[in-house]
Design a protein around this motif. Structure first.
Motif, PDB file in Angstrom:
ATOM      1  N   ILE A  98       0.824  -1.214   0.000  1.00 32.84           N
ATOM      2  CA  ILE A  98       0.000   0.000   0.000  1.00 32.84           C
ATOM      3  C   ILE A  98       0.855   1.259   0.000  1.00 32.84           C
ATOM      4  CG2 ILE A  98      -0.243  -0.099   2.521  1.00 32.84           C
ATOM      5  CD1 ILE A  98      -2.892   1.265   0.072  1.00 32.84           C
ATOM      6  N   GLU A  99       1.976   1.253   0.730  1.00 33.42           N
ATOM      7  CA  GLU A  99       2.828   2.434   0.779  1.00 33.42           C
ATOM      8  C   GLU A  99       3.456   2.711  -0.593  1.00 33.42           C
ATOM      9  OE1 GLU A  99       3.083  -0.099   2.901  1.00 33.42           O
ATOM     10  OE2 GLU A  99       2.440   0.763   4.820  1.00 33.42           O
ATOM     11  N   THR A 100       3.900   1.641  -1.256  1.00 32.75           N
ATOM     12  CA  THR A 100       4.508   1.820  -2.579  1.00 32.75           C
ATOM     13  C   THR A 100       3.465   2.260  -3.588  1.00 32.75           C
ATOM     14  OG1 THR A 100       6.095   0.067  -2.031  1.00 32.75           O
ATOM     15  CG2 THR A 100       5.920   0.706  -4.341  1.00 32.75           C
ATOM     16  N   ARG A 101       2.255   1.714  -3.491  1.00 33.93           N
ATOM     17  CA  ARG A 101       1.194   2.121  -4.424  1.00 33.93           C
ATOM     18  C   ARG A 101       0.879   3.605  -4.258  1.00 33.93           C
ATOM     19  NH1 ARG A 101      -1.058  -2.843  -2.610  1.00 33.93           N
ATOM     20  NH2 ARG A 101      -2.886  -1.868  -1.615  1.00 33.93           N
ATOM     21  N   ASN A 102       0.828   4.063  -3.023  1.00 31.28           N
ATOM     22  CA  ASN A 102       0.627   5.494  -2.781  1.00 31.28           C
ATOM     23  C   ASN A 102       1.745   6.316  -3.399  1.00 31.28           C
ATOM     24  OD1 ASN A 102      -1.598   6.820  -1.132  1.00 31.28           O
ATOM     25  ND2 ASN A 102      -1.313   4.943   0.037  1.00 31.28           N
ATOM     26  N   ALA A 103       2.984   5.858  -3.201  1.00 32.62           N
ATOM     27  CA  ALA A 103       4.141   6.592  -3.724  1.00 32.62           C
ATOM     28  C   ALA A 103       4.118   6.645  -5.250  1.00 32.62           C
ATOM     29  CB  ALA A 103       5.441   5.942  -3.240  1.00 32.62           C
ATOM     30  N   ILE A 104       3.718   5.548  -5.887  1.00 28.43           N
ATOM     31  CA  ILE A 104       3.627   5.502  -7.346  1.00 28.43           C
ATOM     32  C   ILE A 104       2.620   6.530  -7.848  1.00 28.43           C
ATOM     33  CG2 ILE A 104       2.817   4.082  -9.289  1.00 28.43           C
ATOM     34  CD1 ILE A 104       4.038   1.654  -7.743  1.00 28.43           C
ATOM     35  N   LEU A 105       1.475   6.585  -7.189  1.00 32.68           N
ATOM     36  CA  LEU A 105       0.428   7.523  -7.613  1.00 32.68           C
ATOM     37  C   LEU A 105       0.825   8.975  -7.348  1.00 32.68           C
ATOM     38  CD1 LEU A 105      -2.717   5.528  -6.463  1.00 32.68           C
ATOM     39  CD2 LEU A 105      -1.995   5.979  -8.809  1.00 32.68           C
ATOM     40  N   LEU A 106       1.494   9.218  -6.243  1.00 29.02           N
ATOM     41  CA  LEU A 106       1.974  10.575  -5.960  1.00 29.02           C
ATOM     42  C   LEU A 106       2.991  11.015  -7.009  1.00 29.02           C
ATOM     43  CD1 LEU A 106       2.314  10.346  -2.076  1.00 29.02           C
ATOM     44  CD2 LEU A 106       0.780  11.886  -3.317  1.00 29.02           C
ATOM     45  N   LYS A 107       3.858  10.085  -7.403  1.00 27.18           N
ATOM     46  CA  LYS A 107       4.847  10.381  -8.443  1.00 27.18           C
ATOM     47  C   LYS A 107       4.158  10.675  -9.770  1.00 27.18           C
ATOM     48  CE  LYS A 107       9.112  10.367 -10.115  1.00 27.18           C
ATOM     49  NZ  LYS A 107      10.129  11.330  -9.696  1.00 27.18           N
ATOM     50  N   LYS A 108       3.145   9.869 -10.102  1.00 28.91           N
ATOM     51  CA  LYS A 108       2.401  10.072 -11.342  1.00 28.91           C
ATOM     52  C   LYS A 108       1.703  11.432 -11.337  1.00 28.91           C
ATOM     53  CE  LYS A 108       0.544   8.544 -15.236  1.00 28.91           C
ATOM     54  NZ  LYS A 108       1.365   8.221 -16.423  1.00 28.91           N
ATOM     55  N   ALA A 109       1.090  11.779 -10.201  1.00 35.86           N
ATOM     56  CA  ALA A 109       0.405  13.071 -10.092  1.00 35.86           C
ATOM     57  C   ALA A 109       1.398  14.222 -10.260  1.00 35.86           C
ATOM     58  CB  ALA A 109      -0.300  13.173  -8.749  1.00 35.86           C
TER      59      ALA A 109
END
Length: 438
Positions: free
Chosen positions: A267-278
Motif C-alpha cells: 500500500i505504501e509503494t502504491r501510494n508513492a507511485i500515484l503521488l509520483k504520477k500526479a
C-alpha cells in the motif's frame, strides 16, 4: 591539497552515509567531477539532464557543499553542468539505441519492498555492464515494472556511455525479425545486429515457448554475447526454472543468472507511485487529490499499470465532466473497475460481449476469418483479456475464437507490448475492463 578525484571520492563516501540510498544512487553517485578551480573555489560536476540539475540544486547542493568543506578544508561551491554535445559520429552511434523507451528511467521508478532487490541489482548492472550480474533476469507478473527497470538500465548505460550500442527488443520482435531474415536470406545481417552489440535487453522471454528454431538462434546469440562479456538482460513472467517448453540449455543459462523478482506493490509503494504520477502530470497535491490517491491505492492492488490507469481515468473524466477531483466523484468514475478480492467471475463470453460492444461489431465478426484491422485488433484484445482474466488454457481460449494457441500467444504479447507505449490503446483496454466488471 589533494587532487579533485580524491576529494570527490571522499565526499561521495560521506554523502552515502547522509543521503537515503535511492536518491544517492539516482542523483549523487552518477555525478562526475570535471574541474576544480581553487582561485574561484568552484568544483564543476557533470550530471545527466536538466531534471537532475534542478533536483540536486533544490535538495542536495547545500549538503554536498557542507561535506566538501570537510573533505577539502576550504569553502568550495559546486556547479552542475550537462555533458558537452557529442560529435556527429557519436550521434550516429546513439541513433542505434533508438529501440529504448525514453520515458523509462531510474529517476521515475518508484522503489518499494516489492521491487527493492530488482532495482538495486539493475542499478549495479547499469553502472558496470558486463562486469557483474551477467546475465540479469527480472521476473514478475504483468504490469509490475519489469520492462521499466530493464529499459532504465539501457537508458542509464547510454547516458553514461554514449558510444555503447544498446538494443531493447520484445521477444516477439526478435522472433519476427528472425523469420523475415530467413525469408529474405539475410540471416548474417540479423546475427550481426544482435551479436555485435554491447547490451541486449530482451523482454518477455516466455513467448519463446515452443519456438524451437527461435530458441536455437537465441541460444547462440546468448553464448556469443556472454563469451564477449557483453551485458544480457532478460525479463520474464516466470522464474527461469518454471518456463515451459524451453530448451534445457537455455534454462540452464538463465539459472546461472542473477534472478531478481518483482512482486505486487504494498500500500505504501502504491501510494508513492500515484503521488509520483500526479507530480509528473503537474497536479496540485491538495487534500482532495491525496484522498483520491489513497482510495485508488487501497483498491488497485496487483498491477502498477492499472494503478496508474485508474488515476489517469479520474483526471480525464474530471475534465470531460467538468467536475473537481474529490473522493465522491472518483468513486463514481472508478466504480467496479478496480482489481479487488470480491470481483465477480469473468468469462470469455463476458469479454467477447464487452469487446464487441466497444468496437460496434458482432460476435460472429470477432471469431470470423476476417483479418482487417477493424476486426483483428478487437480480436487480439479479446484474446489478451481472456488470458489475463480467466483461468482457461491457451488452447481453450483459442477454441473460443476458432484459432490455435499460438495465435492467442501472439495476440497476448502484441497487446501487452503495445499497451506499454500506446496510451490510447491502454485507455481502450481499461474502458473494456470497466464494461467487463460492471
Amino acid at each position: 591539497m589533494e587532487n579533485m578525484n580524491e576529494i570527490w571520492k571522499k565526499t561521495l563516501a560521506l554523502l552515502k552515509e547522509d543521503v537515503a540510498e535511492a536518491p544517492f544512487s539516482s542523483f549523487l553517485e552518477p555525478l562526475k567531477p570535471i574541474s576544480l578551480n581553487l582561485q574561484e573555489k568552484t568544483l564543476v560536476l557533470q550530471t545527466q539532464n536538466e531534471y537532475h540539475i534542478e533536483r540536486i540544486n533544490a535538495r542536495y547542493k547545500s549538503v554536498i557543499e557542507a561535506i566538501l568543506r570537510e573533505t577539502s578544508g576550504q569553502e568550495i561551491i559546486c556547479k552542475l553542468v550537462l555533458p558537452e554535445k557529442t560529435s556527429k559520429k557519436e550521434n550516429e552511434k546513439k541513433d542505434r539505441n533508438n529501440t529504448l523507451i525514453s520515458k523509462y528511467t531510474f529517476e521515475n521508478f518508484v522503489i518499494g519492498k516489492s521491487n527493492y532487490y530488482a532495482h538495486a541489482a539493475s542499478n549495479v548492472v547499469a553502472r558496470a555492464p558486463g562486469k557483474v550480474y551477467n546475465p540479469l533476469v527480472i521476473y514478475g507478473g504483468a504490469g509490475l515494472g519489469k520492462t521499466h527497470l530493464a529499459v532504465a538500465i539501457g537508458n542509464q548505460i547510454v547516458s553514461d556511455n554514449p558510444l555503447m550500442n544498446v538494443i531493447y527488443v520484445p521477444s516477439e520482435t526478435f522472433m519476427n525479425e528472425m523469420i523475415n531474415s530467413i525469408r529474405k536470406g539475410t540471416m548474417e545481417k540479423f546475427r550481426d545486429t544482435y551479436r555485435k552489440i554491447d547490451v541486449l535487453i530482451i523482454d518477455d522471454i516466455q513467448f519463446f515457448s515452443n519456438k524451437e528454431g527461435v530458441q536455437e538462434e537465441f541460444f547462440h546469440t546468448f553464448e556469443e554475447l556472454f563469451r564477449q562479456n557483453k551485458q544480457i538482460i532478460i525479463t520474464s513472467d516466470k522464474k527461469p526454472d518454471e518456463l515451459q517448453n524451453f530448451d534445457e540449455r537455455l534454462k540452464t543459462r538463465f539459472v546461472w543468472s542473477l534472478i531478481a523478482d518483482i512482486t505486487s506493490p504494498d500500500i505504501e509503494t502504491r501510494n508513492a507511485i500515484l503521488l509520483k504520477k500526479a507530480e509528473e502530470l503537474g497536479l496540485e497535491l491538495n487534500d482532495d487529490l491525496k484522498e483520491v490517491i489513497n482510495y485508488i491505492a487501497e483498491k488497485v492492488q496487483f498491477n502498477v499499470r492499472e494503478l496508474e490507469g485508474a488515476l489517469t481515468r479520474v483526471i480525464a473524466l474530471s475534465k470531460v465532466d467538468n467536475k473537481p477531483i474529490n473522493l465522491s466523484s472518483a468513486k463514481g468514475w472508478l466504480k467496479n473497475i478496480y482489481v479487488g478480492t470480491d470481483e465477480k467471475e469473468i468469462t470469455i463470453d463476458t469479454i467477447k460481449k464487452a469487446v464487441c460492444e466497444h468496437f460496434s461489431i458482432t460476435e460472429e465478426d470477432l471469431i470470423s476469418s476476417g483479418r482487417t484491422r477493424n476486426l483483428a485488433y478487437p480480436r487480439q484484445i479479446a484474446m489478451y483479456l481472456s488470458r489475463q482474466f480467466t483461468k482457461k488454457s491457451l488452447p481453450k481460449i483459442g477454441e473460443e475464437f476458432d484459432r490455435d494457441h499460438t495465435t492467442v500467444m501472439h495476440a497476448y504479447s502484441k497487446i501487452e507490448a503495445d499497451m506499454k507505449v500506446n496510451e490510447s490503446l491502454h485507455n481502450i483496454v481499461m474502458q473494456i475492463i470497466e464494461k467487463i466488471k460492471n
